[in-house]
Design a protein around this motif. Sequence first.
Motif, short mmCIF file in Angstrom:
data_model
loop_
_atom_site.label_atom_id
_atom_site.label_comp_id
_atom_site.label_asym_id
_atom_site.label_seq_id
_atom_site.Cartn_x
_atom_site.Cartn_y
_atom_site.Cartn_z
N LYS A 141 -40.96 -48.52 39.35
CA LYS A 141 -41.51 -49.53 40.27
C LYS A 141 -42.87 -49.06 40.80
N ASN B 259 -37.66 -66.10 52.69
CA ASN B 259 -36.21 -66.31 52.60
C ASN B 259 -35.89 -67.51 51.70
N ASP C 252 -36.95 -41.14 49.32
CA ASP C 252 -35.83 -41.97 49.78
C ASP C 252 -35.60 -41.66 51.26
N PHE C 253 -35.43 -42.71 52.07
CA PHE C 253 -35.19 -42.51 53.51
C PHE C 253 -33.98 -41.60 53.74
N ASN D 24 -41.40 -49.70 57.31
CA ASN D 24 -40.56 -50.88 57.04
C ASN D 24 -39.46 -50.48 56.07
N SER D 25 -38.33 -51.16 56.18
CA SER D 25 -37.21 -50.89 55.27
C SER D 25 -36.45 -52.20 55.10
N GLY E 220 -41.32 -49.10 52.33
CA GLY E 220 -40.90 -50.47 51.96
C GLY E 220 -41.95 -51.13 51.07
N SER F 93 -40.64 -55.02 62.98
CA SER F 93 -39.42 -55.18 63.75
C SER F 93 -38.96 -56.64 63.56
N PHE G 11 -38.68 -65.26 57.80
CA PHE G 11 -39.70 -65.24 56.74
C PHE G 11 -39.63 -66.52 55.88
N HIS H 74 -33.38 -52.88 65.32
CA HIS H 74 -34.82 -52.73 65.58
C HIS H 74 -35.07 -52.37 67.04
N THR I 129 -42.26 -51.77 47.93
CA THR I 129 -41.91 -52.73 46.88
C THR I 129 -41.34 -54.02 47.46
N GLY I 130 -41.24 -54.10 48.80
CA GLY I 130 -40.65 -55.28 49.44
C GLY I 130 -41.67 -56.40 49.63
N SER I 131 -41.22 -57.49 50.25
CA SER I 131 -42.06 -58.68 50.39
C SER I 131 -43.33 -58.37 51.18
N ILE I 132 -43.22 -57.64 52.28
CA ILE I 132 -44.41 -57.34 53.09
C ILE I 132 -45.20 -56.20 52.44
N ARG J 110 -38.70 -45.76 45.70
CA ARG J 110 -37.51 -44.98 45.32
C ARG J 110 -37.46 -44.76 43.82
N1 LIG Z 1 -36.02 -61.83 56.42
C1 LIG Z 1 -36.40 -62.25 57.60
O1 LIG Z 1 -36.41 -63.46 57.89
C2 LIG Z 1 -36.87 -61.25 58.64
C3 LIG Z 1 -37.35 -61.71 59.86
C4 LIG Z 1 -37.84 -60.77 60.80
C5 LIG Z 1 -37.82 -59.41 60.50
N2 LIG Z 1 -37.31 -58.99 59.29
C6 LIG Z 1 -37.33 -57.55 59.01
O2 LIG Z 1 -38.20 -57.31 57.89
C7 LIG Z 1 -37.77 -56.13 57.22
C8 LIG Z 1 -37.68 -56.38 55.73
O3 LIG Z 1 -38.99 -56.57 55.22
P1 LIG Z 1 -39.21 -57.04 53.69
O4 LIG Z 1 -38.56 -58.38 53.53
O5 LIG Z 1 -40.63 -56.86 53.36
O6 LIG Z 1 -38.34 -55.97 52.93
P2 LIG Z 1 -37.57 -56.14 51.54
O7 LIG Z 1 -38.30 -57.10 50.67
O8 LIG Z 1 -36.12 -56.36 51.85
O9 LIG Z 1 -37.74 -54.69 50.93
C9 LIG Z 1 -37.12 -53.55 51.47
C10 LIG Z 1 -37.93 -52.33 51.07
O10 LIG Z 1 -37.30 -51.15 51.59
C11 LIG Z 1 -37.14 -50.22 50.50
N3 LIG Z 1 -35.97 -49.39 50.71
C12 LIG Z 1 -34.68 -49.78 50.89
N4 LIG Z 1 -33.88 -48.71 51.03
C13 LIG Z 1 -34.68 -47.61 50.95
C14 LIG Z 1 -34.44 -46.22 51.00
N5 LIG Z 1 -33.18 -45.72 51.17
N6 LIG Z 1 -35.48 -45.36 50.87
C15 LIG Z 1 -36.75 -45.84 50.68
N7 LIG Z 1 -37.04 -47.16 50.60
C16 LIG Z 1 -36.01 -48.04 50.74
C17 LIG Z 1 -36.98 -51.10 49.27
O11 LIG Z 1 -37.24 -50.34 48.10
P3 LIG Z 1 -36.49 -50.64 46.68
O12 LIG Z 1 -37.45 -51.49 45.87
O13 LIG Z 1 -36.31 -49.29 46.09
O14 LIG Z 1 -35.19 -51.33 46.98
C18 LIG Z 1 -38.04 -52.16 49.55
O15 LIG Z 1 -39.33 -51.67 49.26
C19 LIG Z 1 -36.43 -55.74 57.85
O16 LIG Z 1 -36.63 -54.71 58.78
C20 LIG Z 1 -35.99 -57.00 58.56
O17 LIG Z 1 -35.14 -56.74 59.66
C21 LIG Z 1 -36.85 -59.87 58.37
#
Ligand SMILES: NC(=O)c1ccc[n+]([C@@H]2O[C@H](COP(=O)([O-])OP(=O)(O)OC[C@H]3O[C@@H](n4cnc5c(N)ncnc54)[C@H](OP(=O)(O)O)[C@@H]3O)[C@@H](O)[C@H]2O)c1
Length: 293
Positions: free
Chosen positions: A35, A143, A47-48, A67-68, A6, A103, A140, A118, A8-11, A31
């Motif tokens: 990036k 959001n 890729d997962f 993380n995903s 994960g 989680s 978060f 989770h 490239t994601g926010s965390i 992926r």
């Molecule tokens: N949003 C909330 O308020 C909140 C609150 C509590 C917990 N959470 C949890 O936090 C997590 C999300 O964290 P985040 O916001 O940091 O994530 P995010 O910004 O949504 O990023 C998701 C990451 O997962 C990667 N990814 C997606 N599909 C994939 C695959 N098939 N193979 C490999 N990598 C893949 C994405 O890569 P790409 O760049 O390639 O897409 C990206 O790096 C979730 O588990 C969520 O349940 C969220």
Amino acid sequence: MILITGATGSIGRSLAGQLRQAGAAFRALVRDEAKGRAMGCDFVVGDFDDPNSIIAALDGADRLFLNSAGAQPVDGEQPMIRQQKTVIDAARETGITHVVKVSVWQARQGAKLSQGAHGEIEEYLQASGLAWSLLQPAGFMQNFLTPEAFTSDGNLISSYGSTPVAHIDCHDIAACAAVLLAGSLAQEKAFVLTGPEALTDAEVADKVSSALGRPVGRAELPPDSLAAAMRSQGLPPRFADDVAFLVKEVAAGSQATTTTTVRDITGRPARTFDDFLAANLQSLRAVAAPPTP
Ligand SMILES: NC(=O)c1ccc[n+]([C@@H]2O[C@H](COP(=O)([O-])OP(=O)(O)OC[C@H]3O[C@@H](n4cnc5c(N)ncnc54)[C@H](OP(=O)(O)O)[C@@H]3O)[C@@H](O)[C@H]2O)c1
């Protein structure tokens, strides 16, 4: 060496930045090769949904940040369950010693959407024989950097009524992960992570208003209206209902209390909402822009 999934994601992005600053050895799983190059760190493409690519990505790593993406609008099982189990299996096969997993607060088997997914993954990880740490964050602050947070005329969409929520900055989740991955704290523990204050939607709107230097109102969208709007956009009805259910829980106060866990783990206070807004003003302006007259 740490593998960040994960990345490239926010965390994940924030974690990569903090590990780089600390001089820790890490690799980012991406992926998309472009990036990865843009991240400017060691990276591997995988890729997962391709288990062999995950085994290859783990080569040489001894610790894993797991993380995903969160809940997806699908009718059946949440994809993260299969995807994260794939990574856990690969971690066992390749000799990973410690997994730090993102989680969600109140994760448990049988709950809806990401809470249930989770919960299932947590149990799978705990039974895997791997050493584990679980980060269970509140909603978060990031959001509020998505277009879904604001109406087209730049007002805050408000579904929690007058109930406060202890939103957390992803920077602090990453900071906790960095400490845990360094191995200086106890493993086999779940950490509930919140921001330092719980804010109502009205307080959030006021803070956004001050940061942007223009009035920002609240557009009330109660959970059932939110579900109806999602259904009318073509999202699966069950998904829409489950989202509404979880929003109702938060509106009933499920995330209204704060913890001191970020400070306990990192030794510094969690970022306030004002800190978050100041650090993300440009992104906020892009999503919360009222239409030009
Ligand atoms: N949003 C909330 O308020 C909140 C609150 C509590 C917990 N959470 C949890 O936090 C997590 C999300 O964290 P985040 O916001 O940091 O994530 P995010 O910004 O949504 O990023 C998701 C990451 O997962 C990667 N990814 C997606 N599909 C994939 C695959 N098939 N193979 C490999 N990598 C893949 C994405 O890569 P790409 O760049 O390639 O897409 C990206 O790096 C979730 O588990 C969520 O349940 C969220």
